[in-house]
Design an enzyme around this catalytic site. Structure first.
Site, PDB file in Angstrom:
ATOM      1  N   HIS A   1       0.716  -1.092  -0.118  1.00 32.56           N
ATOM      2  CA  HIS A   1       0.164   0.007  -0.071  1.00 32.56           C
ATOM      3  C   HIS A   1       0.863   1.412   0.064  1.00 32.56           C
ATOM      4  O   HIS A   1       2.019   1.325   0.629  1.00 32.56           O
ATOM      5  CB  HIS A   1      -1.154   0.054   1.170  1.00 32.56           C
ATOM      6  CG  HIS A   1      -2.099  -0.889   1.083  1.00 32.56           C
ATOM      7  ND1 HIS A   1      -2.954  -1.500   2.039  1.00 32.56           N
ATOM      8  CD2 HIS A   1      -2.638  -1.444   0.039  1.00 32.56           C
ATOM      9  CE1 HIS A   1      -3.690  -2.102   1.549  1.00 32.56           C
ATOM     10  NE2 HIS A   1      -3.820  -2.193   0.301  1.00 32.56           N
TER      11      HIS A   1
ATOM     12  N   ASP B   1       1.004   4.169   1.478  1.00 32.36           N
ATOM     13  CA  ASP B   1       1.611   4.637   2.672  1.00 32.36           C
ATOM     14  C   ASP B   1       2.951   3.969   3.315  1.00 32.36           C
ATOM     15  O   ASP B   1       3.487   4.491   4.190  1.00 32.36           O
ATOM     16  CB  ASP B   1       0.540   4.691   3.650  1.00 32.36           C
ATOM     17  CG  ASP B   1      -0.098   3.631   4.083  1.00 32.36           C
ATOM     18  OD1 ASP B   1      -0.288   2.635   3.280  1.00 32.36           O
ATOM     19  OD2 ASP B   1      -0.941   3.462   5.274  1.00 32.36           O
ATOM     20  N   HIS B   2       3.250   2.940   2.727  1.00 36.24           N
ATOM     21  CA  HIS B   2       4.224   2.014   3.070  1.00 36.24           C
ATOM     22  C   HIS B   2       5.579   1.741   2.433  1.00 36.24           C
ATOM     23  O   HIS B   2       6.395   1.327   2.503  1.00 36.24           O
ATOM     24  CB  HIS B   2       3.787   0.523   3.345  1.00 36.24           C
ATOM     25  CG  HIS B   2       2.838   0.475   4.727  1.00 36.24           C
ATOM     26  ND1 HIS B   2       3.209   0.272   6.085  1.00 36.24           N
ATOM     27  CD2 HIS B   2       1.680   0.878   4.587  1.00 36.24           C
ATOM     28  CE1 HIS B   2       2.303   0.265   6.832  1.00 36.24           C
ATOM     29  NE2 HIS B   2       1.318   0.662   6.138  1.00 36.24           N
TER      30      HIS B   2
ATOM     31  N   HIS C   1       1.317   3.610  13.553  1.00 31.93           N
ATOM     32  CA  HIS C   1       0.353   3.634  12.482  1.00 31.93           C
ATOM     33  C   HIS C   1      -0.865   3.947  12.960  1.00 31.93           C
ATOM     34  O   HIS C   1      -2.048   3.324  12.969  1.00 31.93           O
ATOM     35  CB  HIS C   1       0.136   2.016  12.035  1.00 31.93           C
ATOM     36  CG  HIS C   1      -0.323   2.172  10.606  1.00 31.93           C
ATOM     37  ND1 HIS C   1      -1.634   1.984  10.330  1.00 31.93           N
ATOM     38  CD2 HIS C   1       0.128   2.089   9.227  1.00 31.93           C
ATOM     39  CE1 HIS C   1      -1.960   1.933   8.982  1.00 31.93           C
ATOM     40  NE2 HIS C   1      -0.600   1.987   8.463  1.00 31.93           N
TER      41      HIS C   1
END
Length: 303
Positions: free
Chosen positions: A63, A65-66, A265
């Site tokens: 994803h 955001d990683h 997170h």
């Protein structure tokens, strides 16, 4: 000593006061990063650390955001005249994903090596430490990671002398080497005591609670775990999107008998994580709100 820094603690999108989730650990001249979301370079600069010596980057999943910070990170490494290979570790599809991102970072002065994870659990040995990857439960294939530094027993001088082992072999035996010559074979177990407690760091994010996480985090010195939602009433939302609440993370930390847990997170809507910690600490008192730049030196126990 394992030097650990939680570079960013945000999930989904970076905020003015919270970078996306990323971790960096340093041991014996090696640097390991886990995840590289947008803004990771800035978080590293704020910490005063350089991306050039990063040897390994592990990805939990793909994803944005990683992993969206990777092209810029690679370019910065290249601009710093890095020539050493960089090892990337992640779920199946890693090579394809990274090659797609590298459309904007096509020319680098160093090679990239890929290790794709396909089994539920992987153990990867490096000089002086081990990385263990384990499958977790998200809406795409996702892994957690443990960094484990084992510690050998003490050298037992009295045994070495009693066995008349020449001194020139002692240091090699301490390093785990077997010595063979025409007259004798000397093995480390002849002079080394039982293994001593090492250091263990476990990191997982973007997942529902699983027994696999509890097993892999067992007795970790530091357990860094997703806390997407602080509000207990968002448990149904956590189930739907395959994330976790603070209370669920605390329950896993308790069952895994870890020394301490940092939460990370966070949802962008979670402005003040500390407001939800009373209930968490009733379950697991050694729980801490992770913050950008929070760091710790994990040390071997004295014995």
């Amino acid at each position: 000593m394992l030097d650990v820094c939680l570079l960013g603690t945000g999930g989904m999108m970076p905020l003015p006061y919270r970078w996306l989730t990323s971790l960096m650990a340093r041991y014996n001249g090696k640097s390991i990063m886990i995840d590289c979301g947008e803004g990771t370079q800035i978080a590293m600069k704020e910490k005063g650390w350089s991306p050039k010596p990063v040897d390994i980057i592990c990805f939990t999943h793909y994803h944005a955001d990683h992993i969206s910070g990777l092209p810029g990170m690679l370019l910065t490494m290249g601009n710093a005249e890095r020539t050493e290979p960089l090892l990337l570790i992640g779920p199946k599809g890693l090579t394809r994903v990274v090659n797609s991102l590298r459309v904007i970072a096509p020319e680098l002065p160093f090679p990239i090596e890929y290790m794709e994870l396909t089994e539920p659990e992987h153990s990867i040995d490096f000089e002086g430490f081990r990385i263990e990857a384990f499958r977790v439960n998200h809406n795409v294939v996702c892994y957690g990671y443990s960094i484990i530094i084992e510690r050998s027993g003490r050298f037992q001088l009295d045994k070495a002398q009693a066995l008349n082992i020449p001194k020139q072999y002692w240091s090699r035996l301490q390093k785990g080497e077997t010595i063979e010559n025409p007259e004798n074979v000397f093995t480390p177990d002849m002079v080394m005591g039982p293994p001593r407690k090492g250091i263990k760091l476990t990191y997982c994010t973007d997942t529902r609670p699983t027994e696999g996480i509890v097993k892999n985090a067992a007795e970790a010195d530091l357990f860094i775990c997703e806390g997407m939602y602080g509000e207990p009433e968002k448990k149904d939302k956590a189930r739907e999107y395959k994330h976790m609440t603070f209370l669920e993370a605390a329950d896993m930390a308790k069952r895994a008998q870890v020394k301490q847990m940092w939460l990370t997170h966070y949802s962008p809507s979670l402005i003040r994580p500390e407001d939800y910690m009373d209930g968490v600490r009733k379950i697991f008192p050694q729980a801490i709100v992770g913050k950008d730049g929070k760091s710790i030196d994990l040390l071997f126990e004295e014995d």
